[in-house]
Write a protein that holds these residues in place. Structure first.
Motif, PDB file in Angstrom:
ATOM      1  N   TYR A  48      26.586 -13.033 -86.202  1.00  9.87           N
ATOM      2  CA  TYR A  48      25.311 -13.752 -86.173  1.00  9.87           C
ATOM      3  C   TYR A  48      25.542 -15.257 -86.139  1.00  9.87           C
ATOM      4  O   TYR A  48      24.904 -15.979 -85.372  1.00  9.87           O
ATOM      5  CB  TYR A  48      24.496 -13.382 -87.400  1.00  9.87           C
ATOM      6  N   ALA A  54      25.092 -22.623 -95.803  1.00  5.68           N
ATOM      7  CA  ALA A  54      26.037 -21.664 -95.227  1.00  5.68           C
ATOM      8  C   ALA A  54      25.905 -20.309 -95.913  1.00  5.68           C
ATOM      9  O   ALA A  54      25.921 -19.258 -95.264  1.00  5.68           O
ATOM     10  CB  ALA A  54      27.464 -22.189 -95.347  1.00  5.68           C
ATOM     11  N   PHE A  55      25.756 -20.352 -97.223  1.00  2.00           N
ATOM     12  CA  PHE A  55      25.630 -19.116 -97.997  1.00  2.00           C
ATOM     13  C   PHE A  55      24.420 -18.302 -97.542  1.00  2.00           C
ATOM     14  O   PHE A  55      24.527 -17.120 -97.211  1.00  2.00           O
ATOM     15  CB  PHE A  55      25.521 -19.467 -99.488  1.00  2.00           C
ATOM     16  N   HIS A  83      19.679  -9.674 -90.689  1.00  3.58           N
ATOM     17  CA  HIS A  83      19.078  -9.670 -89.356  1.00  3.58           C
ATOM     18  C   HIS A  83      19.913  -8.814 -88.402  1.00  3.58           C
ATOM     19  O   HIS A  83      19.393  -8.020 -87.611  1.00  3.58           O
ATOM     20  CB  HIS A  83      18.962 -11.105 -88.847  1.00  3.58           C
ATOM     21  N   TYR A  84      21.236  -8.978 -88.502  1.00  2.00           N
ATOM     22  CA  TYR A  84      22.154  -8.218 -87.669  1.00  2.00           C
ATOM     23  C   TYR A  84      22.014  -6.729 -87.928  1.00  2.00           C
ATOM     24  O   TYR A  84      21.982  -5.926 -86.986  1.00  2.00           O
ATOM     25  CB  TYR A  84      23.583  -8.660 -87.974  1.00  2.00           C
ATOM     26  N   LEU A  93      14.645 -19.579 -94.329  1.00  2.00           N
ATOM     27  CA  LEU A  93      15.931 -20.197 -94.666  1.00  2.00           C
ATOM     28  C   LEU A  93      15.745 -21.293 -95.710  1.00  2.00           C
ATOM     29  O   LEU A  93      16.429 -21.322 -96.741  1.00  2.00           O
ATOM     30  CB  LEU A  93      16.521 -20.785 -93.376  1.00  2.00           C
ATOM     31  N   GLU A 153      32.743 -19.798 -96.924  1.00  7.60           N
ATOM     32  CA  GLU A 153      31.722 -19.196 -97.791  1.00  7.60           C
ATOM     33  C   GLU A 153      31.675 -17.682 -97.631  1.00  7.60           C
ATOM     34  O   GLU A 153      31.587 -16.935 -98.627  1.00  7.60           O
ATOM     35  CB  GLU A 153      30.370 -19.826 -97.439  1.00  7.60           C
ATOM     36  N   MET A 183      15.932 -12.199 -82.375  1.00  2.90           N
ATOM     37  CA  MET A 183      17.365 -12.228 -82.065  1.00  2.90           C
ATOM     38  C   MET A 183      17.576 -12.593 -80.601  1.00  2.90           C
ATOM     39  O   MET A 183      18.452 -13.392 -80.261  1.00  2.90           O
ATOM     40  CB  MET A 183      18.008 -10.881 -82.372  1.00  2.90           C
ATOM     41  N   TYR A 187      22.663 -18.652 -94.878  1.00  2.00           N
ATOM     42  CA  TYR A 187      22.741 -18.288 -93.463  1.00  2.00           C
ATOM     43  C   TYR A 187      23.521 -16.996 -93.273  1.00  2.00           C
ATOM     44  O   TYR A 187      23.158 -16.152 -92.466  1.00  2.00           O
ATOM     45  CB  TYR A 187      23.379 -19.412 -92.651  1.00  2.00           C
ATOM     46  N   ASN A 188      24.569 -16.836 -94.045  1.00  2.66           N
ATOM     47  CA  ASN A 188      25.353 -15.602 -93.960  1.00  2.66           C
ATOM     48  C   ASN A 188      24.553 -14.394 -94.434  1.00  2.66           C
ATOM     49  O   ASN A 188      24.611 -13.322 -93.822  1.00  2.66           O
ATOM     50  CB  ASN A 188      26.639 -15.742 -94.779  1.00  2.66           C
ATOM     51  N   VAL A 189      23.815 -14.564 -95.513  1.00  6.91           N
ATOM     52  CA  VAL A 189      23.011 -13.459 -96.040  1.00  6.91           C
ATOM     53  C   VAL A 189      21.923 -13.067 -95.030  1.00  6.91           C
ATOM     54  O   VAL A 189      21.768 -11.888 -94.678  1.00  6.91           O
ATOM     55  CB  VAL A 189      22.362 -13.831 -97.388  1.00  6.91           C
ATOM     56  N   LEU A 190      21.211 -14.078 -94.555  1.00  5.21           N
ATOM     57  CA  LEU A 190      20.150 -13.828 -93.584  1.00  5.21           C
ATOM     58  C   LEU A 190      20.724 -13.221 -92.304  1.00  5.21           C
ATOM     59  O   LEU A 190      20.153 -12.279 -91.731  1.00  5.21           O
ATOM     60  CB  LEU A 190      19.444 -15.147 -93.269  1.00  5.21           C
ATOM     61  N   GLY A 191      21.861 -13.739 -91.897  1.00  4.90           N
ATOM     62  CA  GLY A 191      22.512 -13.232 -90.688  1.00  4.90           C
ATOM     63  C   GLY A 191      22.904 -11.773 -90.819  1.00  4.90           C
ATOM     64  O   GLY A 191      22.656 -10.972 -89.916  1.00  4.90           O
ATOM     65  N   ALA A 192      23.507 -11.425 -91.937  1.00  2.00           N
ATOM     66  CA  ALA A 192      23.919 -10.039 -92.155  1.00  2.00           C
ATOM     67  C   ALA A 192      22.712  -9.106 -92.105  1.00  2.00           C
ATOM     68  O   ALA A 192      22.756  -8.029 -91.492  1.00  2.00           O
ATOM     69  CB  ALA A 192      24.637  -9.911 -93.498  1.00  2.00           C
TER      70      ALA A 192
END
Lengths: 197, 197
Positions: free
Chosen positions: B158, A147-148, A157-158, A124, B185, A102, A150-155
DNA sequence: TACTTTACTTACCGATCGGTAAGTTTGAAT
DNA sequence: ATTCAAACTTACCGATCGGTAAGTAAAGTA
């Protein structure tokens, strides 16, 4: 002594870079933690940048290892579930690594040398591939795959890097609750959006 | 001169803290950017920590401002959509602030003074309240409200800090695509999970 | 006009930073 | 027993860090 000094240095460095970042960590601190001199460290890694580079390399390797033993199901649903579990598991087992990545994501545009590689890319891409397969099989809806994911991975990781803060922000009971619920909730959010009803 | 030196210093500091973090930024750098001496800075902010504290304070204020002008709809769906839009908008308009807050989240457990406050808490609580209202009205499913919102907020935050890296990682076309698709998304993911079908 | 406060400047400081130079100890190979 | 490289140590270095001290220029205020 079970591990080489080299490996113990990388382990110590990973922890300190995770906690205080590249600039906030001195090589003296890292060496002190193992009760060796700063020059002993410089014997193994000639510069701080090289040590940091090796830390990143080993974290990336751990991510890759998880991506690679990729069970092949016929069902894209089972496959994305398995990939999700591996991702969630990674975070819990390598919190320091997640924090370092991060920080690298934040520093990336500024500190040139490592700028080209984005270390979660394999993860990814593997998940995007599963989505696209599921879509071509009619199993998944036509979401925007990158995009989908990325949002899942982002959530995820965050959430991982939030854990220490959440622990001191919430009561013990609330903390335990969110720890249990977060990955369940994220998985449900992913599948509700993805699956044709 | 449109802004006071005080405000220009905070603006300059915000940018540099966003780019290189607290330890990676020197007060000399910040002052140099405005062509004033380091001691001119120390005249306005007696320590680096105080300057950093003011930076955080102004970022938090900007977040609060958005949370507060909260339109009241009868429909929880419209309300959560509006809250989501405000959140997404915040990120695009205050990328530096988002980066500083992400760094603060990483450093929080280590650097004591600011440890008590989690700056996105008001945003989090406002959205949780909307979810619970929607659930009691039978409009929303019984998701775990805090975990749910935390994932949405996390994905958005993120994505925001990823933008510079994504820009250099993807082609111009791909970048434009994901920029357009991500919030659509994420919103869809949120609503698909939340709404009773 | 004298006085005070605000907004700066130059000069300086000790501490810490990453890194160099030059030994010293140790353990394995010849 | 000797050699040699790997794994260290102590001593030192210039650069930069955040912060102090002491002065100055300008702008209200009495």
């Amino acid at each position: 002594m079970s591990h080489s000094t080299y490996q113990r240095l990388i382990h110590s460095a990973t922890k300190m870079f995770a906690q205080k970042g590249f600039y906030g960590t001195s090589i003296r601190d890292i060496a002190d933690q193992l009760d060796i001199s700063k020059q002993a460290l410089l014997h193994h890694f000639s510069t701080k940048e090289k040590l940091y580079g090796e830390v990143l390399k080993q974290i990336a390797q751990q991510v890759m290892d998880r991506v690679n033993h990729n069970e092949q199901y016929d069902s894209a649903t089972l496959q994305i579930e398995a990939a999700f579990e591996r991702m969630a598991q990674w975070g819990l087992e390598d919190l320091d690594g997640a924090r370092v990545l991060m920080r690298e994501l934040l520093d990336n545009p500024e500190r040139a040398p490592h700028a080209i590689n984005w270390y979660l890319n394999p993860l990814l891409e593997a998940m995007v591939a599963i989505i696209k397969k599921g879509q071509s099989q009619g199993e998944f809806k036509q979401v925007a795959a990158l995009a989908f994911i990325y949002n899942v991975l982002g959530a995820q990781h965050y959430f991982m890097i939030s854990l220490p803060t959440l622990k001191q922000m919430l009561s013990a009971k609330e903390y335990k609750n969110i720890l249990k619920q977060q990955s369940i909730e994220l998985k449900a959010m992913m599948l509700d959006r993805l699956l044709v009803h």
